[in-house]
Structures are given as C-alpha cells and as structure tokens.
Enzyme design. Structure first.
Site, PDB file in Angstrom:
ATOM      1  CB  CYS A  70      -0.898  -0.017   1.240  1.00 31.87           C
ATOM      2  SG  CYS A  70      -1.880   1.473   1.491  1.00 31.87           S
ATOM      3  CB  CYS A 177      -2.908   3.767  -6.211  1.00 32.24           C
ATOM      4  SG  CYS A 177      -4.131   2.958  -5.141  1.00 32.24           S
TER       5      CYS A 177
END
Length: 263
Positions: A70, A177
């Site tokens: 992440c 992302c």
C-alpha cells in the site's frame, strides 16, 4: 516459506500474485482492513494504527517477511512497522516506480490518488528519480474506490477521466496506487494514442515481491510445486478470499489450485 502482505483492501492482490508467480510454494497471508478503509483520508496516526493492527494480525502466523502493499501505508507507517517487526520479520514497503520509468525516458505520467498527487512525498520522489524527464502528475479521482468495490462502470469512468488529464505523447505511466495494477489493461487501453507506440505501464508489485524474496535469502522459482497456502484476514478476522477479489485475474490466480486456510 511464508510471506505476509498488508493493505487497506484488495490492492495487495497484485503483489500477492507476483509472489505466487515467483514462488508457487510460498504460503501467503493477506491481511487487509475492510473495517477501516479507505486509509487515504485518515490522519498519519490513524493510518499507522490501522496498518499496525493488520501487521500484528499477520505476524501471528509467523511470516518470514511482510510486504506493505500500500503506497499510503508505506508513506505514513513504514518506519513504525519496521521498528516493531524487524529484524525478526523484514518489512518491505511499496514505492511508485518513478525511477525505472524515468530511466526509460519521458514524457511520462504518474497516476496516483488525489491525496498523493502533488504531495511533498511524491514531489520528492520525482525530484530525486525523475532523471530530467517530462513528468505529469495525474490525480485519479475515485479510481481506487471503484476498483475496491468492483464497479465496472465506475472504474471505466475514473480511468477515462484520468486518461483525459494524461498528455497523449506519454511513453509510460507509473501506477502510483496498488489498486491500479488490478485494472492495468483498462488503463493501457485508455491512454493508448495511435499512431504513438503503446505506453508502458510501471507498477510496483513485481519489484516488492522480488525484494521480499531477497530479504529472506530466497530465489525466484516459478517452477516450484504449487503447494503454497493462502490465509486471508479481514481486520484481523480469518475469512476466505472474497468473490470481489476473485473477480480480478490476480485473485483468481491466488485461489486456483491452492489451499485456502480460514483459521
């Protein structure tokens, strides 16, 4: 060999699938936080607390390494996670692949969440590794959320909106992302601009998987027997791989021919 991965949601599927391809015999622990997601709008303290909770739940399974799959958690919580878990468990963070993309030459675009786009963190990354390339920062409004919810129309709309902000001459797109890697082909199709060459997409999943293996002294062995198990934790609770996760190619890869533990 057991490798754990932490993320707010299903963005960890890309890195988990990369580990599975490199080592089909590796046991995987996927620890996400549906109770607390999304992490992006939270404060640094909140993000760190949620990431720590996921990491501690995963650590109970005795992983040899932990991947923070992440970007948001890597920015805000990586050092805290390392302070708690290392040296017993090496912790590998996720960094947008600006360096290899810029090394290949520009112009390029960095697709990221609105909170990350233009942030001091991303600007430092571009300043350090941009290699003088022409770089456009593209905020992808709603894309991570659409990927997380599996909304086909919402994904297409968010990809189209980001593509409209992407200069047609870009040679490569950095997927800033982890969720974006799950819809990479849709992104590629949206930014393709004939007669220009097809743009190259730069994700982080393969790199973090390789780094995790290096940290534990393991070599990639794609032909290893497919004996790796899969443990799934949702906010610390043992569960199974969701139907939503199986809707993506990476989720289907993880589910296929592998034992899924629910405890």
């Amino acid at each position: 060999m057991r490798i754990a991965l932490v993320d707010s949601g299903i963005g960890l599927l890309a890195a988990a699938a990369a580990v599975r391809r490199a080592r089909p015999d590796a046991d995987l622990v996927l620890s996400s936080d549906p109770d607390g997601m999304p992490w992006g709008p939270r404060t640094t303290d909140d993000i760190t607390a949620r990431a720590l909770g996921c990491a501690r739940a995963a650590a109970a399974y005795g992983p040899d390494a932990l991947i923070v799959a992440c970007n948001t958690a890597s920015v805000h919580a990586l050092e805290v996670l390392r302070a708690e878990l290392e040296p017993a468990v090496p912790v590998v963070g996720t960094v947008p692949a600006v360096k290899p993309a810029a090394a290949a030459g520009g112009p390029l675009a960095v697709w990221a969440t609105p909170a990350t786009t233009g942030s001091p963190y991303q600007r430092r990354l571009i300043d350090r590794f941009g290699n003088g390339a022409e770089i456009t920062e593209v905020p992808c409004h709603g894309l991570a959320d659409a990927v997380e919810k599996g909304g086909e129309a919402a994904v297409d709309a968010a990809v189209a909106a980001a593509a409209a902000l992407t200069p047609p001459a870009v040679r490569s797109v950095v997927l800033g992302c982890t969720h974006y890697e799950l819809v990479a082909e849709r992104i590629r199709a949206a930014v393709r601009s004939a007669p220009a060459p097809e743009p190259v997409l730069y994700g982080s999943a393969a790199a973090v998987a390789a780094q995790a293996l290096r940290r534990i002294g393991a070599e990639p062995d794609p032909k290893a027997p497919p004996t790796g198990t899969l443990t799934v934790l949702h906010s610390g609770r043992p569960t199974g791989l969701s139907g939503l996760a199986r809707g993506y190619a990476e989720g289907r890869l993880l589910a296929a021919e592998h034992a899924v533990r629910t405890g």
